[in-house]
Enzyme design. Structure first.
Site, PDB file in Angstrom:
ATOM      1  N   TYR A 102       0.855  -1.182   0.000  1.00  0.00           N
ATOM      2  CA  TYR A 102       0.000   0.000   0.000  1.00  0.00           C
ATOM      3  C   TYR A 102       0.890   1.230   0.000  1.00  0.00           C
ATOM      4  O   TYR A 102       1.953   1.253   0.629  1.00  0.00           O
ATOM      5  CB  TYR A 102      -0.905   0.045   1.239  1.00  0.00           C
ATOM      6  CG  TYR A 102      -1.918  -1.070   1.316  1.00  0.00           C
ATOM      7  CD1 TYR A 102      -3.148  -0.953   0.677  1.00  0.00           C
ATOM      8  CD2 TYR A 102      -1.651  -2.227   2.027  1.00  0.00           C
ATOM      9  CE1 TYR A 102      -4.085  -1.976   0.747  1.00  0.00           C
ATOM     10  CE2 TYR A 102      -2.579  -3.257   2.103  1.00  0.00           C
ATOM     11  CZ  TYR A 102      -3.799  -3.123   1.459  1.00  0.00           C
ATOM     12  OH  TYR A 102      -4.725  -4.128   1.528  1.00  0.00           O
ATOM     13  N   VAL A 123      -0.925  -1.615  -4.467  1.00  0.00           N
ATOM     14  CA  VAL A 123      -0.079  -2.267  -5.458  1.00  0.00           C
ATOM     15  C   VAL A 123      -0.380  -3.764  -5.487  1.00  0.00           C
ATOM     16  O   VAL A 123      -0.423  -4.420  -4.444  1.00  0.00           O
ATOM     17  CB  VAL A 123       1.413  -2.035  -5.156  1.00  0.00           C
ATOM     18  CG1 VAL A 123       2.273  -2.591  -6.286  1.00  0.00           C
ATOM     19  CG2 VAL A 123       1.697  -0.555  -4.952  1.00  0.00           C
ATOM     20  N   SER A 141      -1.759   4.793  -3.716  1.00  0.00           N
ATOM     21  CA  SER A 141      -2.162   3.621  -4.490  1.00  0.00           C
ATOM     22  C   SER A 141      -2.080   2.352  -3.658  1.00  0.00           C
ATOM     23  O   SER A 141      -1.429   2.305  -2.619  1.00  0.00           O
ATOM     24  CB  SER A 141      -1.243   3.466  -5.721  1.00  0.00           C
ATOM     25  OG  SER A 141       0.088   3.250  -5.305  1.00  0.00           O
ATOM     26  N   LYS A 154      -0.516  -0.638 -10.067  1.00  0.00           N
ATOM     27  CA  LYS A 154      -0.836   0.352  -9.041  1.00  0.00           C
ATOM     28  C   LYS A 154      -2.236   0.873  -9.301  1.00  0.00           C
ATOM     29  O   LYS A 154      -2.517   1.441 -10.351  1.00  0.00           O
ATOM     30  CB  LYS A 154       0.167   1.503  -9.075  1.00  0.00           C
ATOM     31  CG  LYS A 154       1.537   1.104  -8.592  1.00  0.00           C
ATOM     32  CD  LYS A 154       2.369   2.312  -8.241  1.00  0.00           C
ATOM     33  CE  LYS A 154       3.652   1.876  -7.556  1.00  0.00           C
ATOM     34  NZ  LYS A 154       4.394   3.019  -7.030  1.00  0.00           N
ATOM     35  N   ASP A 185       8.173  13.009  -4.330  1.00  0.00           N
ATOM     36  CA  ASP A 185       7.994  12.099  -3.193  1.00  0.00           C
ATOM     37  C   ASP A 185       9.136  11.084  -3.145  1.00  0.00           C
ATOM     38  O   ASP A 185       8.905   9.873  -3.143  1.00  0.00           O
ATOM     39  CB  ASP A 185       6.640  11.394  -3.296  1.00  0.00           C
ATOM     40  CG  ASP A 185       6.221  10.740  -1.976  1.00  0.00           C
ATOM     41  OD1 ASP A 185       6.819  11.068  -0.940  1.00  0.00           O
ATOM     42  OD2 ASP A 185       5.302   9.914  -1.989  1.00  0.00           O
ATOM     43  N   ALA A 220       0.793   5.867  -0.299  1.00  0.00           N
ATOM     44  CA  ALA A 220      -0.028   7.034   0.010  1.00  0.00           C
ATOM     45  C   ALA A 220      -0.998   7.342  -1.117  1.00  0.00           C
ATOM     46  O   ALA A 220      -2.033   7.964  -0.893  1.00  0.00           O
ATOM     47  CB  ALA A 220       0.867   8.246   0.273  1.00  0.00           C
TER      48      ALA A 220
END
Length: 986
Positions: free
Chosen positions: A661, A667, A665, A681, A779, A663
């Site tokens: 998991y 997966v 999506s 995703k 990110d 922020a």
């Protein structure tokens, strides 16, 4: 005598060919000179070019008799530079494959001298200029693939002089002008791909002269005019894609004579009715007429299309009712009828569509109840009935839809209570019942929906309290309960939701204070206005993001944000006690009286209809409801898959295929038919602001290839969920290796950590300095650094970041990133540039050096290292696995220096990623390659694959290794930024 002469002539020809082949080795060395980034991929291209040697070079296939170069395959090596004109000296070469590199410049005119050439594939590079006219000299050419470059100018009409051309793929360039009519007279052409260019003009009536053509794709150009009446003569077509042009007029009746599997006309200006004859096109698997100006009813004869899997009619002006006959389309997976003017009831017959994945009826004028039969669509993943006039209650039977992830019944006239059975829909990620007349309390069982990301019950008549069980919604990102009649406190459990980004509770009767929300570090949008809250509004942590408007209409709230002091003198306090007591008693009595009246009147006023139109947003602001669920393949290793294949392989994205998991999506792992695994995703965001812009960005990202970047293989956009398909990497993320439990945590020696640091830096440097336009990641963190089987680093999740504008900075409307990695300058100003990524990368370096998390038990790793640096005790923080394996701790000290440089408070004081790569490159000393076991780029075969196999086997790849820099430049970098290991860099 004749036989002897013939033999002599044959031997002479062979000797001449062999003599000519001797020059091929020198030609290859000349070609190499024009390439960049060759050291670690063409290391064996060296020597005197003798035949026996160059025939074993990487990517070279020679004729078994003459030793002339027969095929050259250097695809996916991230080669830079240009294509040398010397390539024209390869007179015997039959196949040249340079796809998926970083080649720039123009295609040399000398390519026309490769007179034996059958396949030329230069796709997925940065080649510019015109398509050379000299290509028309290649009379044996069968496959010309130049897609995904920067080619300009017009399509040469001389391409019609290629008598054997079967595949012509010029998609995703910047070509302009009209499609040359002479191309339509090529008798053997089978594949014509021209999508995503700037082509103008009209569709020629002569297009049907191509009697062997099965694939015709001109999507996303600027073609005008009408579909010619001769379209019915294109009997060989299997795929006809005219979407996203400026075509007008009515859809011609004789289009029904086609036996195509895909008919895609969306995104044009077609008007008039849908021709009923389309219902006779029995071969149709995909029918897409969406986003036009079609009018009239949906022909009931479409129900005869029993082999059709996708029916897209959304975004038109269709009227009348939904034909019950659509329930006969037994193989239908996608039914998109949203954004029309349809009336009447939802036909119960739709319940017969047991294979349906997606049902979108949003933004119509449908009436009546939601039929219970919908629950028979057992495979339904998304059901959207937003913005109609539906009444009755929310059917309890919907809980039978065990696969559903998206349920939107908002902006209707639904009443009654929220069925507790909805809590059985365990795969839900979006539940929206907003803007209805739903009444009663919120079932506490909703808190068991552990995959829920968005919950919207706003603008209803709900009463009671916010369930404390909402604290179990660990994945939740958005909660909107505004404009109801909820009371009680904000549960402490809600304050523990670490992924919560949006919380709207305005216009209720909530009491207490807001202090429980201070630990929601991800909270970006908060509105608790017009309640009965009291106490001090905090000013620290996430509350620094919120404006005073978030707290209006709460007279009891006070503090810095509201400009009212929470403290008064004891004199004022004493003088007001008696008056306050009297007033309190009076108000309490009045409240009790009102509660009694409210209880008596509840059954009546709970059913008062709201003006649903007030909370019905502009449909143009929600492009997600208009997104046709299409599977777009960017690289051919996923070719010929359909969305249903992926759903079947993952059992409709069953949770057992989840591998992580994030922020943004969830997966999943999916193993394709060719046994190649991919990572899927599923994005949490359903509504990109501009669908076409978003798709263009994804296609651009899909063209980015680098050894240290995770490749985007394809995508699918639909209201059921936006899916991105990436390379699957065996060893998971750097976070897993450093911080996970014993099952995933691995011991990394110093050399492995250095290589991971260098690989991630190279990937980020490529985004910052070599992409056009440049890209900010936004990110960077250890969870976004994935490791392959050899523990080489690959930077992930760069694809959705906005490309940099031409200005130096980019202002974002909200703070992106992850706590612990966010640049403090960016967090305060929301001004974003490459140096924000550099800061985050510096934190990753600290993770690698210490093995510690950026934030752990309220301890900030960066602050801890700064304090240790000030005391000259930073080496105490080194991970024991490094101390055990590092021969020179001076290297560790240098990387600490680099990490602190990257995380300097002032962005201007931080290095660029190119400079970071130089520093790390001088610390990594790989052994010079001797004879590594590298697979040949082409199979050792004397024959060239047929054009079909050649095109199906197109696939991406990348094995770039960055150039080394001199130690002098590294020393200059350290001198430039100074020694910081013993300084507080704040």
């Amino acid at each position: 005598m004749t036989t002897t002469t013939t033999t002599r002539l044959l031997l002479a020809a062979i000797l001449l060919a062999v003599a000519a082949a001797d020059d091929d080795g020198q030609t290859l060395l000349e070609i190499k000179k024009s390439f960049r980034n060759v050291d670690n991929v063409l290391y064996d291209w060296a020597g005197d070019g003798a035949p026996r040697r160059y025939c074993s070079w990487r990517g070279v296939l020679c004729d078994n008799v003459t030793f002339a170069v027969a095929a050259l395959n250097l695809s996916g090596l991230n080669l830079g530079g240009e294509i040398s004109p010397a390539i024209g000296n390869l007179k015997s070469v039959e196949s040249i494959d340079l796809k998926s590199n970083e080649l720039s410049g123009q295609i040399p005119d000398e390519i026309g001298d490769c007179t034996s050439l059958k396949t030329l594939d230069l796709s997925s590079n940065n080649l510019g200029g015109d398509i050379p006219f000299s290509i028309s000299k290649l009379k044996h050419l069968e496959n010309l693939i130049l897609k995904n470059n920067q080619l300009v100018g017009m399509i040469p009409s001389t391409l019609s002089q290629l008598p054997n051309l079967k595949i012509l793929d010029l998609a995703q360039n910047k070509l302009n002008g009209e499609i040359p009519r002479l191309i339509y007279w090529n008798e053997v052409l089978q594949y014509l791909g021209l999508r995503s260019n700037n082509l103008e003009g009209s569709l020629s009536p002569e297009m049907c002269q191509l009697t062997g053509l099965w694939y015709f794709d001109v999507k996303n150009n600027s073609l005008t005019g009408i579909i010619p009446d001769t379209i019915g003569n294109c009997t060989s077509f299997q795929v006809l894609d005219l979407s996203y042009n400026r075509l007008t007029g009515e859809i011609p009746f004789n289009i029904g004579f086609l036996q195509v599997a895909t008919l895609s006309l969306q995104g044009n200006n077609f008007s008039g009715p849908i021709p009923s004859v389309i219902g006779l096109m029995q071969a149709l698997a995909v029918l897409d007429l969406s986003f036009n100006q079609l009018s009239g009813p949906i022909p009931s004869i479409l129900g005869n299309l029993t082999y059709t899997e996708k029916l897209y009619l959304q975004g038109n002006r269709l009227t009348g009712s939904i034909p019950p006959e659509l329930g006969n389309m037994s193989t239908l997976h996608y039914l998109e009828l949203n954004d029309n003017q349809l009336t009447g009831f939802i036909p119960p017959e739709l319940g017969k569509l047991t294979g349906l994945f997606d049902l979108n009826l949003a933004n119509n004028n449908l009436e009546g109840p939601i039929p219970d039969n919908i629950s028979s669509c057992m495979n339904l993943i998304s059901f959207n009935a937003y913005g109609n006039k539906l009444n009755g209650t929310v059917p309890r039977s919907l809980h039978k839809l065990e696969s559903i992830t998206y349920l939107n019944l908002s902006s209707n006239y639904l009443s009654g209570a929220i069925p507790i059975e909805l809590a059985k829909m365990k795969n839900l990620d979006t539940l929206d019942l907003s803007c209805n007349m739903v009444a009663g309390p919120i079932p506490s069982a909703i808190g068991s929906l552990e995959h829920l990301l968005r919950l919207n019950f706003s603008n209803n008549n709900l009463v009671g309290y916010i369930p404390a069980e909402f604290g179990n919604l660990r994945s939740i990102m958005e909660i909107d309960l505004s404009s109801n009649h909820l009371g009680g406190l904000i549960p402490q459990e809600v304050g523990m939701l670490q992924n919560l980004i949006l919380l709207k509770l305005e216009s209720n009767n909530i009491t207490g204070d807001v202090s429980s929300l201070i630990n929601c570090f991800s909270l970006n949008v908060l509105n608790v206005s017009y309640n009965n809250l009291a106490g001090i509004v905090p000013t620290d942590n996430n509350f620094s993001r919120f404006s005073p408007d978030s707290f209006l209409g709460n007279p009891g709230l006070c503090g810095y944000w509201l400009g009212s002091s929470c403290y008064s003198t004891s004199h004022v306090q004493r003088s007001s006690v008696s008056r306050s007591a009297i007033l309190g008693i009076a108000v309490a009595g009045l409240v009790i009286l009102l509660m009694i009246l409210a209880a008596a009147c509840w059954p009546h006023w709970a059913q008062v209809p709201k003006d649903v139109s007030l909370c019905k947003p502009d449909i143009h602001a929600l492009p997600s409801s208009n997104v046709p669920p299409k599977l777009v393949i960017l690289h051919m290793n996923m070719a010929f898959l359909v969305y249903e294949d992926i759903m079947r392989m993952t059992e409709n994205l069953s949770e057992k295929y989840i591998i992580g998991y994030g922020a943004s999506s969830t997966v999943y792992k999916c193993v394709l038919k060719n046994c190649k695994p991919v990572a899927i995703k599923k994005l949490y965001a359903h509504y990109p602001q501009s669908l076409k812009e978003f798709e263009t960005e994804l296609e651009t990202v899909g063209s980015i290839k680098h050894r240290n970047l995770v490749s985007l293989q394809g995508y699918s956009l639909s209201p059921a969920g936006n899916l991105l398909f990436y390379d699957y990497l065996e060893n998971g993320s750097l976070w897993d290796v450093l911080h996970a439990g014993s099952s995933k945590k691995q011991k990394l020696d110093w050399e492995a950590r250095l290589r991971i640091a260098l690989g991630a830096a190279q990937g980020l440097a490529y985004l910052h300095h070599d992409c056009n336009p440049r890209i900010i990641h936004r990110d960077v963190k250890s969870k976004n650094i994935l490791l392959d089987k050899d523990y080489e680093a690959h930077l992930a999740d760069f694809g959705i970041a906005k490309s940099l504008c031409t200005s130096k900075t980019h202002t974002s409307t909200y703070v992106m990133g992850t706590i612990g990695y966010i640049d403090p300058e960016y967090a305060c100003t929301s001004r974003l540039n490459e140096k924000s990524d550099v800061y985050s990368y510096g934190i990753v370096l600290l993770e690698l050096l210490t093995g510690k998390k950026p934030v752990d038990n309220e301890c900030n790793l960066h602050h801890l290292i700064l304090s240790k640096a000030a005391d000259n005790t930073v080496m105490e923080m080194v991970d024991p696995d490094i101390a055990d394996t590092c021969k020179d701790l001076g290297e560790v000290k240098k990387v600490f220096q680099l990490a602190l440089l990257c995380s300097k408070r002032q962005p201007s004081d931080r290095p660029t990623m190119h400079e970071v790569v130089r520093v790390l490159d001088c610390l990594v000393y790989p052994d010079p390659p001797s004879k590594p076991a590298l697979p040949p780029a082409l199979p050792q075969s004397s024959t060239v694959p047929s054009y079909v196999n050649e095109y199906v086997s197109l696939r991406g790849g990348s094995t770039l290794s960055c150039e080394n820099s001199s130690s002098a430049s590294d020393a200059e970098l350290f001198l430039k930024f100074g020694e910081v290991i013993s300084q507080n860099t704040e």
